[in-house]
Design a protein around this motif. Structure first.
Motif, PDB file in Angstrom:
ATOM      1  N   THR A 239       0.829  -1.213   0.000  1.00  0.00           N
ATOM      2  CA  THR A 239       0.000   0.000   0.000  1.00  0.00           C
ATOM      3  C   THR A 239       0.862   1.260   0.000  1.00  0.00           C
ATOM      4  N   THR A 327      -0.232   5.240 -15.448  1.00  0.00           N
ATOM      5  CA  THR A 327      -1.119   6.403 -15.361  1.00  0.00           C
ATOM      6  C   THR A 327      -0.927   7.372 -16.522  1.00  0.00           C
ATOM      7  N   SER A 338      -1.583   3.711  -1.788  1.00  0.00           N
ATOM      8  CA  SER A 338      -3.029   3.756  -1.546  1.00  0.00           C
ATOM      9  C   SER A 338      -3.570   5.182  -1.558  1.00  0.00           C
ATOM     10  N   HIS A 342      -4.832   7.101  -8.604  1.00  0.00           N
ATOM     11  CA  HIS A 342      -4.829   6.049  -9.631  1.00  0.00           C
ATOM     12  C   HIS A 342      -4.604   4.661  -9.032  1.00  0.00           C
ATOM     13  N   HIS A 343      -4.755   4.553  -7.720  1.00  0.00           N
ATOM     14  CA  HIS A 343      -4.471   3.269  -7.055  1.00  0.00           C
ATOM     15  C   HIS A 343      -5.359   2.140  -7.579  1.00  0.00           C
ATOM     16  N   ASP A 344      -6.518   2.508  -8.134  1.00  0.00           N
ATOM     17  CA  ASP A 344      -7.452   1.488  -8.612  1.00  0.00           C
ATOM     18  C   ASP A 344      -6.867   0.661  -9.765  1.00  0.00           C
ATOM     19  N   VAL A 345      -5.891   1.210 -10.518  1.00  0.00           N
ATOM     20  CA  VAL A 345      -5.315   0.412 -11.610  1.00  0.00           C
ATOM     21  C   VAL A 345      -4.524  -0.768 -11.048  1.00  0.00           C
ATOM     22  N   THR A 347      -5.245  -2.167  -7.851  1.00  0.00           N
ATOM     23  CA  THR A 347      -6.203  -3.071  -7.206  1.00  0.00           C
ATOM     24  C   THR A 347      -6.976  -3.875  -8.247  1.00  0.00           C
ATOM     25  N   GLN A 348      -7.251  -3.260  -9.395  1.00  0.00           N
ATOM     26  CA  GLN A 348      -7.970  -3.973 -10.452  1.00  0.00           C
ATOM     27  C   GLN A 348      -7.113  -5.092 -11.031  1.00  0.00           C
ATOM     28  N   GLN A 351      -7.069  -7.881  -8.549  1.00  0.00           N
ATOM     29  CA  GLN A 351      -8.357  -8.586  -8.562  1.00  0.00           C
ATOM     30  C   GLN A 351      -8.464  -9.493  -9.785  1.00  0.00           C
TER      31      GLN A 351
END
Length: 375
Positions: A239, A327, A338, A342-345, A347-348, A351
């Motif tokens: 993180t 990004t 975290s 753009h942290h979702d790129v 986590t995605q 996943q």
């Protein structure tokens, strides 16, 4: 001549020189960090040019020398380079696949003054080792490991980890112990170059990583100090970002096969930077004055949330190359953080790695540049 104090705005001389002697390599590893595109990469530096690089870097203050590639043993002047480095006072470290390391070459390298050899394996099994490198090299590597040990070198093994070989981590450690390895570097894949191209197939699941780390801890307890193990977690599962290269232009100077001077292995990926070349610019000028090496030094370049973050002097905003690759802007916070918008790129991607469908991903093997020997 520059002083090492205020005249250089507090910039210290480089500690590490990484000489990427060639991009040529007999292996085709799916996680290689070398450039995916070789277009625009010029001819390899000559022997004389490499010796000048060593002299200038040592005069500036560098003391550690890594000899890598590609496969540095492809260069038939490796022994000359090692001998010159030793005379200059470098501590020399050869990073190799072992392909091309004969008894004669090992003897000659020892005589030249080579201090350290790090030998790579892809897996503990012949099948997966040879598949991941797209070569038949497993048995050769085992023979080379014994040769290295017999010549009095500390046995240092490296194995890059990912989804395909993490389940074998216990056997990889057992193999290292059987070979009487003094050190074992278990480095989870960092996603640049060919590894980024193959990320969907290589990124492990969180469960795989957890089980692997538990196995390492168990083996450490069993072995005591018999084999020192370094386990490097992939930063996609953190993180907070890693302090990439201990800060841009802070400790590491990379000189690529064609003479391009880079603040890190993957810096060619970044747009808007003109990387100086040691064939035309002196190392001192490159380190202190070039636009590329000053681009992300310090904190003035930072945007929020990095600019006001209490960790900015510790993690330096993370990795510039990763920020750009994921990004589109090298000045953004490393998306591993975290706090990054753009942290979702990240986590995605993690996943997606949990989905069974990823196991069907096509794997792209590293393609090699045409033979491009020293001039």
């Amino acid at each position: 001549m520059h002083s090492m104090t205020g005249e250089n705005n507090g910039v210290q001389p480089p500690f590490w020189l990484l000489a990427e002697l060639t991009y040529r390599c007999p292996l085709h590893c799916v996680f290689c960090y070398n450039p995916v595109e070789y277009n625009g990469v010029g001819s390899e530096l000559t022997t004389k040019q490499w010796l000048t690089v060593l002299e200038e870097a040592r005069a500036l203050g560098a003391v550690q020398l890594g000899l890598s590639g590609g496969e540095p043993l492809v260069r038939d002047d490796l022994e000359i380079i090692v001998e010159h480095a030793r005379k200059l006072g470098f501590y020399t470290n050869l990073l190799t696949s072992g392909v091309g390391l004969t008894e004669k070459r090992l003897t000659d390298l020892k005589h030249a003054g080579l201090d350290h050899i790090q030998l790579s394996f892809q897996d503990s099994t012949r099948e997966l080792n040879d598949f991941l490198s797209s070569t038949k090299t497993f048995e050769l590597k085992r023979k080379v490991a014994k040769m290295i040990k017999d010549h009095g070198y500390p046995m240092v093994l490296n194995c890059v980890l990912h989804r395909l070989n993490l389940p074998h981590i216990g056997q990889i450690i057992d193999m290292a112990v059987e070979m009487k390895a003094d050190y074992l570097e278990l480095a989870n894949t960092q996603y640049y170059g060919w590894a980024l191209k193959n990320r969907a197939a290589l990124l492990p699941t969180a469960e795989q990583l957890k089980e692997a780390e538990a196995t390492v801890q168990k083996k450490r307890a069993e072995l005591g100090g018999a084999c020192q193990m370094l386990f490097v977690v992939p930063d996609y599962f953190e993180t907070r970002p890693k302090p990439c290269m201990n800060g841009w232009g802070s400790i590491f100077l990379v000189v690529a096969a064609d003479g391009a001077a880079l603040p890190c292995h993957a810096a060619r990926e970044l747009p808007g930077l003109t990387f100086p070349n040691v064939a035309t610019d002196g190392i001192e000028h490159i380190w202190y004055e070039s636009q590329a090496f000053n681009a992300y030094r310090g904190t003035d370049w930072m945007k929020e949330p990095c600019r006001s973050c209490d960790e900015r002097h510790k993690d330096f905003g993370g990795c510039r190359c990763q920020a750009y690759l994921l990004t589109g802007d090298a000045a953004n916070a490393d998306p591993v953080c975290s706090l990054s918008p753009h942290h979702d790129v990240i986590t995605q991607a993690v996943q997606n790695a949990q989905k069974p469908a990823v196991r069907k991903q096509v794997i792209n093997f590293r393609s090699n540049p045409s033979s491009n020997p020293k001039a």
